[in-house]
Write an enzyme that holds these catalytic residues in place. Sequence first.
Site, PDB file in Angstrom:
ATOM      1  N   LYS A 174      42.303  43.772  37.070  1.00  0.00           N
ATOM      2  CA  LYS A 174      40.825  43.131  37.505  1.00  0.00           C
ATOM      3  C   LYS A 174      40.930  43.309  38.822  1.00  0.00           C
ATOM      4  O   LYS A 174      40.943  42.965  39.569  1.00  0.00           O
ATOM      5  CB  LYS A 174      41.467  41.419  36.719  1.00  0.00           C
ATOM      6  CG  LYS A 174      40.132  40.655  36.541  1.00  0.00           C
ATOM      7  CD  LYS A 174      39.734  41.761  35.218  1.00  0.00           C
ATOM      8  CE  LYS A 174      38.352  40.913  34.813  1.00  0.00           C
ATOM      9  NZ  LYS A 174      37.484  42.070  34.716  1.00  0.00           N
ATOM     10  N   GLN A 176      41.742  42.209  46.137  1.00  0.00           N
ATOM     11  CA  GLN A 176      41.843  41.917  45.141  1.00  0.00           C
ATOM     12  C   GLN A 176      42.950  41.228  44.666  1.00  0.00           C
ATOM     13  O   GLN A 176      43.083  40.089  43.438  1.00  0.00           O
ATOM     14  CB  GLN A 176      41.142  42.949  43.417  1.00  0.00           C
ATOM     15  CG  GLN A 176      40.990  42.195  42.594  1.00  0.00           C
ATOM     16  CD  GLN A 176      39.360  41.372  42.778  1.00  0.00           C
ATOM     17  OE1 GLN A 176      38.666  42.602  43.428  1.00  0.00           O
ATOM     18  NE2 GLN A 176      39.240  40.919  42.305  1.00  0.00           N
ATOM     19  N   LYS A 190      40.207  47.825  41.732  1.00  0.00           N
ATOM     20  CA  LYS A 190      38.657  47.779  41.800  1.00  0.00           C
ATOM     21  C   LYS A 190      38.605  48.856  41.834  1.00  0.00           C
ATOM     22  O   LYS A 190      38.967  50.389  41.064  1.00  0.00           O
ATOM     23  CB  LYS A 190      38.419  48.163  43.304  1.00  0.00           C
ATOM     24  CG  LYS A 190      37.416  47.263  44.368  1.00  0.00           C
ATOM     25  CD  LYS A 190      36.863  46.037  43.526  1.00  0.00           C
ATOM     26  CE  LYS A 190      35.505  45.643  43.584  1.00  0.00           C
ATOM     27  NZ  LYS A 190      34.925  43.820  43.285  1.00  0.00           N
ATOM     28  N   GLY A 194      31.480  44.018  36.823  1.00  0.00           N
ATOM     29  CA  GLY A 194      30.493  44.591  37.649  1.00  0.00           C
ATOM     30  C   GLY A 194      31.061  44.480  39.225  1.00  0.00           C
ATOM     31  O   GLY A 194      31.525  43.422  39.488  1.00  0.00           O
ATOM     32  N   ASP A 195      30.587  44.848  39.889  1.00  0.00           N
ATOM     33  CA  ASP A 195      30.097  44.469  40.857  1.00  0.00           C
ATOM     34  C   ASP A 195      28.575  44.921  41.500  1.00  0.00           C
ATOM     35  O   ASP A 195      28.095  44.857  41.111  1.00  0.00           O
ATOM     36  CB  ASP A 195      30.783  45.444  42.235  1.00  0.00           C
ATOM     37  CG  ASP A 195      31.557  44.875  42.527  1.00  0.00           C
ATOM     38  OD1 ASP A 195      31.456  45.703  44.647  1.00  0.00           O
ATOM     39  OD2 ASP A 195      32.162  43.226  43.632  1.00  0.00           O
ATOM     40  N   THR A 255      30.297  33.398  40.849  1.00  0.00           N
ATOM     41  CA  THR A 255      30.273  33.539  42.361  1.00  0.00           C
ATOM     42  C   THR A 255      29.628  32.710  42.934  1.00  0.00           C
ATOM     43  O   THR A 255      30.410  32.301  43.743  1.00  0.00           O
ATOM     44  CB  THR A 255      30.956  35.699  42.549  1.00  0.00           C
ATOM     45  OG1 THR A 255      31.210  35.413  41.279  1.00  0.00           O
ATOM     46  CG2 THR A 255      31.121  35.798  43.886  1.00  0.00           C
ATOM     47  N   ASN A 287      23.053  38.325  43.491  1.00  0.00           N
ATOM     48  CA  ASN A 287      23.741  37.986  42.377  1.00  0.00           C
ATOM     49  C   ASN A 287      24.207  36.554  43.147  1.00  0.00           C
ATOM     50  O   ASN A 287      24.517  35.342  42.550  1.00  0.00           O
ATOM     51  CB  ASN A 287      24.847  38.023  41.142  1.00  0.00           C
ATOM     52  CG  ASN A 287      24.723  37.963  39.996  1.00  0.00           C
ATOM     53  OD1 ASN A 287      23.888  37.240  39.444  1.00  0.00           O
ATOM     54  ND2 ASN A 287      26.076  37.304  39.356  1.00  0.00           N
ATOM     55  N   SER A 331      35.877  36.001  34.625  1.00  0.00           N
ATOM     56  CA  SER A 331      35.664  37.573  34.391  1.00  0.00           C
ATOM     57  C   SER A 331      37.256  37.363  33.466  1.00  0.00           C
ATOM     58  O   SER A 331      37.107  37.535  32.324  1.00  0.00           O
ATOM     59  CB  SER A 331      35.337  38.545  35.055  1.00  0.00           C
ATOM     60  OG  SER A 331      34.963  38.575  35.760  1.00  0.00           O
TER      61      SER A 331
END
Length: 444
Positions: A89, A110, A125, A164-165, A209, A240, A376
């Site tokens: 993830k 992560q 990632k 997303g990132d 986040t 964001n 997520s």
Amino acid sequence: MSYSDDVIARVKAKNPDQPEFIQAVTEVIDSLRLVVDNDPKYEENAILERMTEPDRVIMFRVPWIDDNGKVQVNRGIRVQFNSAIGPYKGGLRFHPSVNLSIIKFLGFEQCFKNSLTGLPIGGGKGGSDFDPKGKSDREVMAFCQSFMTELAKYIGSDIDVPAGDIGVGGREIGYLYGQYKRVTGLATPGVLTGKGLTYGGSLARTEATGYGLVYLVQELLKDRGDSLDGKTVAVSGAGNVAIYAIEKATQLGAKVVTCSDSTGWVYDPEGIDLAALKEIKEVNRARLTEYKKYRPNSEYHDGRGVWQIKVDIALPCATQNELFLEDAKQLVANGCKVVAEGANMPTTMDATEYLQKNGVIFVPGKASNAGGVATSALEMTQNSERLSWTFEEVDAKLQQIMVNIYHNIDNAAKEYGVAGNYVAGANIAGFQKVADAMLAHGIV
């Protein structure tokens, strides 16, 4: 040579051209010495060697046609780092700076971040050196479709679930999901997170986040008999994470006085006008140079400089390695009490050490920005159950996860005699869960 030193030396020798990955591995292993050098089972089972080597790295060509009919070629990467506690993830980043070192560092971090959420998700990632800025919707769609045509071979709701990132928002996720369905024939919403609400997305994911970052800081202050009410806050970034950190901090009584983008930064002594910031960044996709049109009494400065403002709390929310030693010295000189990372590894190692040595409470991103991936995972849960929770339900679960993360890292730091060192606490707490799972699985 200790086990920790030996592994760090090996990682440097094997990955000499990957500075971000080496930085992340060194920082993590340095704080795990108390654990891994005093228990032979970790060396006997090569846990650190296995943790610092990804399960697999997938690198591929992404050809697409621009609006002028010219063929463009970018590079796509997906690093599936560790699935000991669940499916891989982690987000996809579309930005010119993307390379293997950055994606490996993000994937490695992560693993621990996802472990800290308490949810059954492993670490991964991905991304590309494609830059969506300045591209038409058709060009972005063409790129996303080509990217997903290859990536679809390696992902799935029980295998690897990207999100997303930087550079990958709702538009990109929509195009990626559409192409996944097209090439696989599977209408499986759980294969991507950060989706639109009409096709399996979760309420509160956009805010998660930034909100989660502030929830953790709120709990940290509460644990010390304090609160965000009346505090002055510096935030970097205007994406964001930054926008919703500013929103939640303001709701909880703080005054946020800075934000920034890749060209410059804003200082608004009366507090950032959130409606103006959202219009500039989310609606118009413009630069912060526009901010003074909304707030004439604010200051706009080219370059970087948010950390020179006198504040109680600093929240770096832009990108990796954006808060340097000289910034840390300025924050300390100005009496800053808390630095909590909203971005991934935004603080350099020497800056982190300076902040800690000078009494600033420092919380690393793997703990403080885990709210995004936690939500997520909550989106994955809703997709699996074919349910949709209310904003309030998701937000309450997010807040509880962040409260739990704070207490887990606080307790881990205390257990190993480094109370208040949340870098060590986060790494130890995240590591132990992954290591225990790996030990249970045998040599795989």
